[in-house]
Write a protein that holds these residues in place. Structure first.
Motif, PDB file in Angstrom:
ATOM      1  N   ASP A   1       0.879  -1.031  -0.011  1.00 24.22           N
ATOM      2  CA  ASP A   1      -0.047  -0.076   0.072  1.00 24.22           C
ATOM      3  C   ASP A   1       0.986   1.089  -0.015  1.00 24.22           C
ATOM      4  O   ASP A   1       1.759   1.384   1.025  1.00 24.22           O
ATOM      5  CB  ASP A   1      -1.002   0.078   1.376  1.00 24.22           C
ATOM      6  CG  ASP A   1      -1.635   1.197   1.369  1.00 24.22           C
ATOM      7  OD1 ASP A   1      -2.507   1.767   0.433  1.00 24.22           O
ATOM      8  OD2 ASP A   1      -1.731   1.930   2.468  1.00 24.22           O
ATOM      9  N   SER A   2       0.720   2.169  -0.952  1.00 26.20           N
ATOM     10  CA  SER A   2       1.633   3.276  -1.020  1.00 26.20           C
ATOM     11  C   SER A   2       1.376   4.395   0.134  1.00 26.20           C
ATOM     12  O   SER A   2       2.297   4.734   0.308  1.00 26.20           O
ATOM     13  CB  SER A   2       0.905   4.115  -2.466  1.00 26.20           C
ATOM     14  OG  SER A   2      -0.193   4.471  -2.395  1.00 26.20           O
ATOM     15  N   MET A   3       0.220   4.276   0.742  1.00 26.93           N
ATOM     16  CA  MET A   3       0.240   5.110   1.789  1.00 26.93           C
ATOM     17  C   MET A   3       0.792   4.823   3.024  1.00 26.93           C
ATOM     18  O   MET A   3       1.643   5.559   3.715  1.00 26.93           O
ATOM     19  CB  MET A   3      -1.281   5.716   2.198  1.00 26.93           C
ATOM     20  CG  MET A   3      -2.231   6.579   1.249  1.00 26.93           C
ATOM     21  SD  MET A   3      -3.777   6.635   1.470  1.00 26.93           S
ATOM     22  CE  MET A   3      -4.468   5.698   0.422  1.00 26.93           C
TER      23      MET A   3
ATOM     24  N   VAL B   1       4.025   6.592   4.612  1.00 20.45           N
ATOM     25  CA  VAL B   1       3.963   6.986   6.258  1.00 20.45           C
ATOM     26  C   VAL B   1       5.017   6.194   6.785  1.00 20.45           C
ATOM     27  O   VAL B   1       5.597   6.910   7.918  1.00 20.45           O
ATOM     28  CB  VAL B   1       2.588   7.104   6.595  1.00 20.45           C
ATOM     29  CG1 VAL B   1       2.608   7.302   8.016  1.00 20.45           C
ATOM     30  CG2 VAL B   1       1.712   8.054   5.872  1.00 20.45           C
ATOM     31  N   CYS B   2       5.251   5.116   6.582  1.00 16.53           N
ATOM     32  CA  CYS B   2       6.289   4.020   7.366  1.00 16.53           C
ATOM     33  C   CYS B   2       7.602   4.723   7.337  1.00 16.53           C
ATOM     34  O   CYS B   2       8.424   5.005   8.055  1.00 16.53           O
ATOM     35  CB  CYS B   2       6.108   2.760   6.870  1.00 16.53           C
ATOM     36  SG  CYS B   2       4.730   1.965   7.704  1.00 16.53           S
ATOM     37  N   LEU B   3       7.832   5.018   5.960  1.00 19.48           N
ATOM     38  CA  LEU B   3       9.229   5.537   5.560  1.00 19.48           C
ATOM     39  C   LEU B   3       9.547   6.970   6.136  1.00 19.48           C
ATOM     40  O   LEU B   3      10.731   7.312   6.392  1.00 19.48           O
ATOM     41  CB  LEU B   3       9.410   5.525   3.967  1.00 19.48           C
ATOM     42  CG  LEU B   3       9.527   4.149   3.416  1.00 19.48           C
ATOM     43  CD1 LEU B   3       9.691   4.264   1.884  1.00 19.48           C
ATOM     44  CD2 LEU B   3      10.765   3.510   3.707  1.00 19.48           C
TER      45      LEU B   3
ATOM     46  N   GLY C   1       3.817  -2.207   9.986  1.00 21.45           N
ATOM     47  CA  GLY C   1       3.240  -0.951  10.290  1.00 21.45           C
ATOM     48  C   GLY C   1       3.803  -0.026  11.091  1.00 21.45           C
ATOM     49  O   GLY C   1       4.592  -0.238  12.130  1.00 21.45           O
ATOM     50  N   SER C   2       3.568   1.454  11.065  1.00 15.67           N
ATOM     51  CA  SER C   2       4.332   2.467  11.955  1.00 15.67           C
ATOM     52  C   SER C   2       4.099   2.449  13.389  1.00 15.67           C
ATOM     53  O   SER C   2       4.986   2.537  14.332  1.00 15.67           O
ATOM     54  CB  SER C   2       3.944   3.836  11.273  1.00 15.67           C
ATOM     55  OG  SER C   2       2.669   3.954  11.404  1.00 15.67           O
TER      56      SER C   2
ATOM     57  N   ALA D   1       4.181   8.805  14.761  1.00 12.18           N
ATOM     58  CA  ALA D   1       3.725   7.737  13.800  1.00 12.18           C
ATOM     59  C   ALA D   1       2.382   8.402  13.472  1.00 12.18           C
ATOM     60  O   ALA D   1       1.269   7.929  14.127  1.00 12.18           O
ATOM     61  CB  ALA D   1       3.617   6.394  14.714  1.00 12.18           C
ATOM     62  N   LEU D   2       1.978   8.515  12.127  1.00 13.16           N
ATOM     63  CA  LEU D   2       0.747   9.197  11.826  1.00 13.16           C
ATOM     64  C   LEU D   2      -0.203   7.927  11.139  1.00 13.16           C
ATOM     65  O   LEU D   2      -0.318   7.860  10.151  1.00 13.16           O
ATOM     66  CB  LEU D   2       0.955  10.075  10.686  1.00 13.16           C
ATOM     67  CG  LEU D   2       1.641  11.339  11.522  1.00 13.16           C
ATOM     68  CD1 LEU D   2       2.431  12.170  10.509  1.00 13.16           C
ATOM     69  CD2 LEU D   2       0.540  12.128  12.098  1.00 13.16           C
ATOM     70  N   ALA D   3      -0.758   7.361  12.127  1.00 15.83           N
ATOM     71  CA  ALA D   3      -1.711   6.040  11.956  1.00 15.83           C
ATOM     72  C   ALA D   3      -2.809   6.330  12.971  1.00 15.83           C
ATOM     73  O   ALA D   3      -2.699   6.887  13.924  1.00 15.83           O
ATOM     74  CB  ALA D   3      -1.064   4.811  12.085  1.00 15.83           C
TER      75      ALA D   3
END
Lengths: 589, 139
Positions: free
Chosen positions: A352-354, A358-360, A411-412, A425-427
């Motif tokens: 998933d690109s999003m 966000v993880c990177l 995941g982040s 961590a923007l989740a």
């Protein structure tokens, strides 16, 4: 009276490599299809506490009663237990999948079990084949795997090929599945669930007719929808620039997610704007089946070979707003060539690109702050704008060569739980944010939305209205509006109508098209059904551990200036407490 | 009247033409379509639009063992469904692959050059043209 809605559910058992078709007209009569039918089927097959990768954990595909009848009803709804969030996984894809499933004769497909060997599943009309896919497992690019399957299967022009890449095979928790090269079951890890079942791909094809009782009414309503779609300025916007047109809008609002949302303004926004990409790179537009719009934008990226003069490689890379935000501004990448090549890498591996972006972005900031070091990144000096290093990091994310990348591939939020840095961590609910950080309504929408998609709730537009009018809503007002709109959108997603076309499918058009499909529902009954589906999704979520009081909110969202003006944790918590009460009452009946 | 693909490069692959053709008989779905839109080897390469060219000396009609395909003076053929035995010889004879097949009735689908597909093409790929003979010679 003849009805035109689907009745058949195809059940596939990957362990036994067997299948059966069951007539379930009541499912589609009562819940329409799409989201409504899928949540029922998911609840039937997905007990609380089940591991998302357990063989028994199901994947559900569901299409709608308007699919194949009317334009724009082109989405396939997938439901599964998300390995990323451990809760309801719902992902919608365009392309030709919905048409292919309906034309093969089904309203829904339920896949359970796990194969001993990698296979791909070929569904041609009433026959299902299990084909050996060991030779294409682990292939570097999912595009190549797709073209090999394409060459060996019938149904050219009317088929869909839903395939995974190494991201799904290696169970990256946000591994995606790609259909028709440029559309995705992107979010929440359906690709990883396919990988856990040793399924490389689904190929689906069929050509059927769907009888309609009132032919005149059908043709008239068809023409009304067709004219509304091709004449609508919103649809023209999606055709001309696509969602990439949002770059200027978001930059103008100062809501352009930049360098892990440390800022809402990106100095290179213009270089990666829809206008600039269209002018310099746009090579082709594509459409989903039965959609006149053609919103899919493909860039032609030309790269010279280093050691050979006058020799170039041209790559066709799909782009839209979410990709531009997640793999462009969020990583500080303002070089359009670099951004497009990073997008291409993410597409090839099938994640998933999003979530990947966000993880990177989280990892880059974590490295900057010294929370992690080059020991963790395996020597990669992640730095804003350095797309070449991000391409290498994407390979590591997929191959997971050490504990750090293994954690990041979950995941982040998971990575931050081990290394720290949860504040940035923007989740939300464990799912990395979509690119609409416009204000509190958007964030409440991310936290409360049943699908974790900004498209299913009205948060972004509520914030935009507040910015325009200067009138801020209270937390309960925001929640009331979010729930009201999301209940209605359950109807649209049960009809599998693309949410870009929600302006075309007004309540009147919905009622009329349902009549053509053989339903007899009043406006009130349709609204009540939307509420029921919303309630059923929340019941599933709560059964699987969703807790209004345990949702982490990264501090970053309160620090970075918001276009709506400042808001704080207490504001968000008030909204969540109110939502808990309202949704609790809905569940209690 | 003759159907013409005027610019396949503009095709976005939406298949509205196929649905329109199928809808002529008042049913939804795709089983009746006499036009085909296929990717030219993957979506990234664009599309091939397959339409009947209404040949002056149509191989499909020559291949039919029961004379179910009647030649039209202006080119192309009409299907006499009551004569057709569903053998598929016409389909095999058309190298354009423009004889489509209805898998429900097991009979060929023959374009009647009505132009409904062009009416529903939102992107200017198809056109129904009058008196195409001269242009045909040029192209």
């Amino acid at each position: 009276m003849t009805h035109a809605y689907p009745t058949k559910v195809l059940y596939i058992d990957m362990t036994k490599k067997s299948y059966k078709t069951v007539e379930r007209p009541e499912l589609f009569a009562q819940y329409l299809g799409g989201t409504g039918a899928a949540i029922k089927l998911l609840d039937e097959h997905c007990p609380a506490g089940i591991d998302p990768y357990a063989p028994d954990a199901p994947i559900i595909f569901s299409v709608g009663p308007l699919t194949g009848l009317f334009p724009l009803a082109s989405k396939t709804v997938a439901m599964f237990k998300s390995p990323l969030t451990g809760n309801l996984g719902e992902s919608h894809a365009g392309g030709r999948a919905a048409q292919a499933i309906r034309m093969a004769g089904y309203g829904a497909v339920v896949v359970t079990g796990a194969s001993d060997l990698p296979v791909y599943v070929a569904i041609h009309g009433s026959t299902v084949h299990f084909r050996d896919a060991t030779s294409i497992w682990g292939m570097k690019s999912l595009f190549t795997a797709g073209s090999i399957i394409r060459a060996g299967e019938p149904g050219a022009g009317v088929r869909s090929i839903i395939r995974i890449g190494r991201g799904g095979e290696n169970k990256v928790a946000f591994g995606s599945a790609t259909t028709e090269t440029y559309r995705h079951f992107g979010r929440l890890g359906m690709g990883a669930v396919m990988g856990s079942k040793n399924i490389k791909a689904f190929v689906i094809s069929g050509e059927r007719s769907i009888p309609v009782e009132d032919k005149k009414k059908y043709r008239d309503l068809y023409d009304q929808i067709f004219k509304a779609a091709v004449g609508s300025p919103v649809m023209k916007k999606y055709h001309d620039l696509g969602t990439a047109g949002n770059v200027r809008t978001m930059q103008g609002l100062k809501a352009m997610p930049t360098r892990n949302l440390q800022s809402g303004s990106f100095e290179h926004a213009e270089a990666i704007s829809g206008e600039s990409l269209a002018e310099k790179y746009l090579g082709r537009r594509l459409a989903c089946a039965h959609c006149p719009v053609g919103c899919i934008h493909i860039a032609a990226v030309r790269e010279p070979y280093e050691n050979e003069s006058y020799f170039y490689k041209t790559t066709m890379v799909g782009y839209d707003w979410e990709l531009i935000y997640a793999l462009g501004s969020m990583l500080g990448i303002g070089d359009p060539d670099g951004m497009l090549l990073l997008i291409d890498e993410v597409e090839k591996v099938g994640v998933d690109s999003m979530s990947a972006g966000v993880c990177l972005a989280w990892a880059t900031e974590a490295l900057e702050k010294g929370i992690i070091g080059e020991k963790e990144t395996l020597g990669l000096k992640l730095a804003w704008g350095d797309w070449k290093t991000y391409i290498k990091a994407t390979e590591h994310l997929v191959n997971q060569p050490n504990d750090f990348y293994k954690a990041l591939a979950k995941g982040s939020v998971h990575a931050a739980s081990i290394y720290g840095g949860a504040d940035f961590a923007l989740a939300f609910g464990g799912n990395e944010m979509p690119g609409y950080p416009t204000g509190p309504a958007s964030y409440l929408g991310f936290l409360l939305g049943t699908r974790h998609s900004h498209l299913d709730n009205a948060g972004y537009s509520l914030d935009q209205n507040a910015i325009k009018s200067g009138k801020a809503l209270t937390p309960p007002q925001i929640v009331d509006e979010l729930i009201k709109e999301e209940c209605w959108r359950q109807i649209l997603t049960s009809l599998c109508v693309c949410l870009f076309a929600r302006g075309v499918y007004t309540p009147e058009v919905v009622r009329g098209s349902l009549e053509v499909a053989g339903y007899s529902l009043s406006d009130e009954e349709i609204l009540a059904l939307g509420k029921t589906i919303y309630r059923d999704k929340y019941a599933f979520k709560i059964k699987h551990g969703f807790d209004f009081d345990a949702l982490p909110k990264p501090a970053r969202i309160f620090e970075t200036p918001s276009p709506t003006g400042p808001f704080d944790l207490a504001f968000i918590d008030e909204g969540l407490a109110y939502a808990k009460k309202r949704i609790g009452a809905l569940l209690a009946g | 009247m003759k159907l013409k693909v005027i610019d396949a490069q503009r095709c976005v692959g939406c298949q509205l033409c196929m649905f329109a053709c199928s809808r002529r008989s008042g049913v939804a779905g795709l089983s009746n379509s006499c036009i085909g839109v296929r990717s030219a080897g993957g979506m990234s390469k664009g599309f091939t639009v397959i339409v009947c060219r209404s040949c002056k000396n149509p191989p499909c009609a020559r291949a039919c063992p029961v004379d179910a395909l009647e030649m039209r003076p202006e080119g192309g053929v009409r299907l006499k469904a009551e004569k057709c035995i569903g053998c598929g010889a016409c389909r095999n004879a058309c190298i354009l692959k423009a004889v489509f097949w209805n898998h429900e009735t097991q009979k060929p689908l023959i374009c009647v050059q009505c132009g409904i597909c062009a009416k529903y093409c939102p992107h200017g790929v198809l056109e129904l043209r009058k008196g195409l003979e001269k242009e045909e010679v040029r192209s």
